[in-house]
Design a protein around this motif. Structure first.
Motif, PDB file in Angstrom:
ATOM      1  N   UNK A   1       2.170 -73.100 -41.981  1.00 31.08           N
ATOM      2  CA  UNK A   1       2.230 -72.268 -40.777  1.00 31.08           C
ATOM      3  C   UNK A   1       1.555 -73.067 -39.659  1.00 31.08           C
ATOM      4  N   UNK A   2       2.135 -73.097 -38.475  1.00 30.40           N
ATOM      5  CA  UNK A   2       1.547 -73.879 -37.380  1.00 30.40           C
ATOM      6  C   UNK A   2       0.090 -73.489 -37.144  1.00 30.40           C
ATOM      7  N   UNK A   3      -0.161 -72.197 -37.141  1.00 30.35           N
ATOM      8  CA  UNK A   3      -1.524 -71.740 -36.835  1.00 30.35           C
ATOM      9  C   UNK A   3      -2.454 -71.838 -38.028  1.00 30.35           C
ATOM     10  N   UNK A   4      -1.911 -71.824 -39.224  1.00 30.93           N
ATOM     11  CA  UNK A   4      -2.726 -72.088 -40.402  1.00 30.93           C
ATOM     12  C   UNK A   4      -3.222 -73.525 -40.356  1.00 30.93           C
ATOM     13  N   UNK A   5      -2.338 -74.425 -39.976  1.00 28.57           N
ATOM     14  CA  UNK A   5      -2.732 -75.826 -39.852  1.00 28.57           C
ATOM     15  C   UNK A   5      -3.751 -75.997 -38.727  1.00 28.57           C
ATOM     16  N   UNK A   6      -3.487 -75.400 -37.584  1.00 30.94           N
ATOM     17  CA  UNK A   6      -4.423 -75.526 -36.464  1.00 30.94           C
ATOM     18  C   UNK A   6      -5.761 -74.858 -36.778  1.00 30.94           C
ATOM     19  N   UNK A   7      -5.739 -73.863 -37.655  1.00 37.91           N
ATOM     20  CA  UNK A   7      -6.993 -73.224 -38.068  1.00 37.91           C
ATOM     21  C   UNK A   7      -7.896 -74.245 -38.743  1.00 37.91           C
ATOM     22  N   UNK A   8      -7.298 -75.138 -39.522  1.00 36.16           N
ATOM     23  CA  UNK A   8      -8.113 -76.158 -40.192  1.00 36.16           C
ATOM     24  C   UNK A   8      -8.658 -77.164 -39.172  1.00 36.16           C
ATOM     25  N   UNK A   9      -7.950 -77.340 -38.081  1.00 38.18           N
ATOM     26  CA  UNK A   9      -8.373 -78.285 -37.034  1.00 38.18           C
ATOM     27  C   UNK A   9      -9.220 -77.609 -35.961  1.00 38.18           C
ATOM     28  N   UNK A  10      -9.570 -76.361 -36.182  1.00 39.36           N
ATOM     29  CA  UNK A  10     -10.123 -75.520 -35.114  1.00 39.36           C
ATOM     30  C   UNK A  10     -11.310 -76.135 -34.373  1.00 39.36           C
ATOM     31  N   UNK A  11     -12.185 -76.830 -35.092  1.00 41.59           N
ATOM     32  CA  UNK A  11     -13.386 -77.394 -34.459  1.00 41.59           C
ATOM     33  C   UNK A  11     -13.059 -78.530 -33.499  1.00 41.59           C
ATOM     34  N   UNK A  12     -11.866 -79.078 -33.599  1.00 39.42           N
ATOM     35  CA  UNK A  12     -11.498 -80.234 -32.765  1.00 39.42           C
ATOM     36  C   UNK A  12     -10.508 -79.869 -31.670  1.00 39.42           C
ATOM     37  N   UNK A  13     -10.133 -78.603 -31.592  1.00 38.28           N
ATOM     38  CA  UNK A  13      -9.108 -78.203 -30.623  1.00 38.28           C
ATOM     39  C   UNK A  13      -9.681 -77.924 -29.237  1.00 38.28           C
ATOM     40  N   UNK A  14      -8.909 -78.242 -28.189  1.00 34.49           N
ATOM     41  CA  UNK A  14      -9.289 -77.829 -26.841  1.00 34.49           C
ATOM     42  C   UNK A  14      -9.369 -76.297 -26.811  1.00 34.49           C
ATOM     43  N   UNK A  15     -10.292 -75.793 -26.047  1.00 33.16           N
ATOM     44  CA  UNK A  15     -10.544 -74.354 -26.002  1.00 33.16           C
ATOM     45  C   UNK A  15      -9.277 -73.518 -25.760  1.00 33.16           C
ATOM     46  N   UNK A  16      -8.382 -74.008 -24.888  1.00 33.41           N
ATOM     47  CA  UNK A  16      -7.172 -73.250 -24.578  1.00 33.41           C
ATOM     48  C   UNK A  16      -6.264 -73.109 -25.802  1.00 33.41           C
ATOM     49  N   UNK A  17      -6.210 -74.173 -26.600  1.00 30.09           N
ATOM     50  CA  UNK A  17      -5.374 -74.142 -27.798  1.00 30.09           C
ATOM     51  C   UNK A  17      -6.000 -73.202 -28.825  1.00 30.09           C
ATOM     52  N   UNK A  18      -7.300 -73.312 -28.955  1.00 27.07           N
ATOM     53  CA  UNK A  18      -8.026 -72.469 -29.899  1.00 27.07           C
ATOM     54  C   UNK A  18      -7.771 -70.987 -29.620  1.00 27.07           C
ATOM     55  N   UNK A  19      -7.813 -70.625 -28.374  1.00 22.73           N
ATOM     56  CA  UNK A  19      -7.585 -69.222 -28.000  1.00 22.73           C
ATOM     57  C   UNK A  19      -6.219 -68.742 -28.465  1.00 22.73           C
ATOM     58  N   UNK A  20      -5.214 -69.584 -28.278  1.00 22.21           N
ATOM     59  CA  UNK A  20      -3.854 -69.209 -28.688  1.00 22.21           C
ATOM     60  C   UNK A  20      -3.775 -68.987 -30.198  1.00 22.21           C
ATOM     61  N   UNK A  21      -4.488 -69.814 -30.940  1.00 25.19           N
ATOM     62  CA  UNK A  21      -4.471 -69.706 -32.401  1.00 25.19           C
ATOM     63  C   UNK A  21      -5.095 -68.372 -32.833  1.00 25.19           C
ATOM     64  N   UNK A  22      -6.229 -68.053 -32.238  1.00 23.96           N
ATOM     65  CA  UNK A  22      -6.881 -66.775 -32.558  1.00 23.96           C
ATOM     66  C   UNK A  22      -5.946 -65.606 -32.231  1.00 23.96           C
ATOM     67  N   UNK A  23      -5.293 -65.689 -31.095  1.00 20.47           N
ATOM     68  CA  UNK A  23      -4.388 -64.601 -30.682  1.00 20.47           C
ATOM     69  C   UNK A  23      -3.208 -64.471 -31.636  1.00 20.47           C
ATOM     70  N   UNK A  24      -2.737 -65.588 -32.159  1.00 21.34           N
ATOM     71  CA  UNK A  24      -1.649 -65.526 -33.144  1.00 21.34           C
ATOM     72  C   UNK A  24      -2.077 -64.695 -34.347  1.00 21.34           C
ATOM     73  N   UNK A  25      -3.251 -64.995 -34.864  1.00 20.54           N
ATOM     74  CA  UNK A  25      -3.729 -64.249 -36.029  1.00 20.54           C
ATOM     75  C   UNK A  25      -3.935 -62.770 -35.676  1.00 20.54           C
ATOM     76  N   UNK A  26      -4.445 -62.529 -34.490  1.00 20.11           N
ATOM     77  CA  UNK A  26      -4.670 -61.137 -34.071  1.00 20.11           C
ATOM     78  C   UNK A  26      -3.341 -60.385 -33.983  1.00 20.11           C
ATOM     79  N   UNK A  27      -2.328 -61.017 -33.408  1.00 15.10           N
ATOM     80  CA  UNK A  27      -0.978 -60.434 -33.345  1.00 15.10           C
ATOM     81  C   UNK A  27      -0.501 -60.030 -34.733  1.00 15.10           C
ATOM     82  N   UNK A  28      -0.613 -60.978 -35.637  1.00 18.80           N
ATOM     83  CA  UNK A  28      -0.083 -60.777 -36.983  1.00 18.80           C
ATOM     84  C   UNK A  28      -0.839 -59.698 -37.750  1.00 18.80           C
TER      85      UNK A  28
END
Lengths: 196, 196
Positions: free
Chosen positions: B101-128
């Motif tokens: 899953x794109x956001x599952x993968x980005x979740x593992x990279x979360x500590x290295x993501x730009x803040x804007x990307x991180x926010x989108x990932x959190x929102x994806x999980x919240x949506x789901x």
DNA sequence: GTCTATAAGATGATAGAC
DNA sequence: GTCTATCATCTTATAGAC
């Protein structure tokens, strides 16, 4: 034992922490250098290539995990206590600088790992699933646990449930999410006790 | 619409595939260049920085996922069918070039993501989680599903269970592991149907 | 829009002095 | 063992011609 090993250990400690928090492709010899207070070239003396470092890192982690599982086996025969302690390991890792399981993190990097490192990661999961399956099987036979299907598939369910919960909990920066799901996994097995 | 958008889409398609299979820190503009057949500098014309690309990538993915969930809602009121279709999305992704899953993968990279990307990932999980909680709640009220605790916590359990199963299944290179666990998740809710 | 050219910095890694 | 010096290569990114 001696000072050379001590330096190698400090290098591995720093590297492990970064892999657990950032991933295999997001840490460098320069990062280790800054953390350990040693020059990049010196790190290559202990670990000629990043592949060597990665492999030894997972091998050490696997051995450490095996020790913990053995200690649980020696401490009690109560499968409920063992599974609770197992889940607690994951909670402890997350509370220690927001770490992912080393092999859960490397699982996400799996397509980019050197073959030798990849093998170690697979073996880690196999170790864990075997221990969980054995513990689940004994618990069910003793009437202490309840679940449908094979102990093997329930072991996979338990392990991947914790890994996934850890992954998402980190994203939210909310450790209670892991705690909640670990509690649910235990409850579904008929274990009522609380986690720390 | 027009050709410029088409190029941007091809860039995003290539980037998304690489993030899903390799992670955010294991793909480069050079990789995209080779896959799309366009020069690195041209990619910067569409996405000035990697951060911009990452953010748009997750935003598009989120929107696509929302569409799929909406389509399920429009197609049926049967919560059992919806949850089965939801799990099937994960299986389909894994079968499509071994994608996480794109956001599952980005979740593992979360500590290295730009803040804007991180926010989108959190929102994806919240949506789901919100969609799953609503579906679980309706299903339980209709007597079609059975589970203990809140619909919200069960939604988290279901989502993280799939993410974790996907993560470990990829490590083994064995898609049946995801299938087995998805089946278990559905069974525990009282859903007997098979996944494709 | 797409290209060439180029920059400044990071990366994993090696040679050789001390 | 640890260091300095150096490497070839890769990374994200920009300037400016076409």
């Amino acid at each position: 034992m001696n000072s050379t090993t001590a330096t190698a250990e400090r290098i591995m400690d720093a590297a492990q922490r970064m892999v657990q928090t950032r991933g295999y492709n997001a840490f460098s010899y320069a990062d280790i250098s800054a953390l350990v207070g040693i020059r990049k070239a010196s790190i290559h003396y202990y670990f000629p290539s990043k592949k060597d470092l990665g492999k030894e890192l997972v091998a050490r982690y696997r051995a450490g995990f095996r020790d913990k599982l053995d200690q649980m086996d020696n401490k009690t025969d109560d499968s409920r206590r063992k599974l609770k302690a197992y889940a607690q390991l994951y909670l402890d890792a997350l509370r220690d600088e927001d770490r992912m399981c080393l092999c859960g993190m490397l699982a996400s990097d799996i397509a980019t790992l050197p073959e030798e490192v990849r093998r170690e990661v697979v073996d880690f999961f196999a170790d864990n699933e075997a221990w969980l399956a054995k513990t689940l099987d004994e618990g069910r036979k003793a009437g202490a646990l309840s679940f449908d299907g094979s102990a093997k598939s329930e072991a996979q369910f338990f392990l991947t449930g914790l890994q996934g919960a850890m992954l998402v909990a980190r994203t939210y920066g909310d450790e209670t999410r892991l705690r909640t799901i670990a509690h649910k996994l235990l409850t579904k097995l008929g274990i009522k006790q609380q986690l720390a």
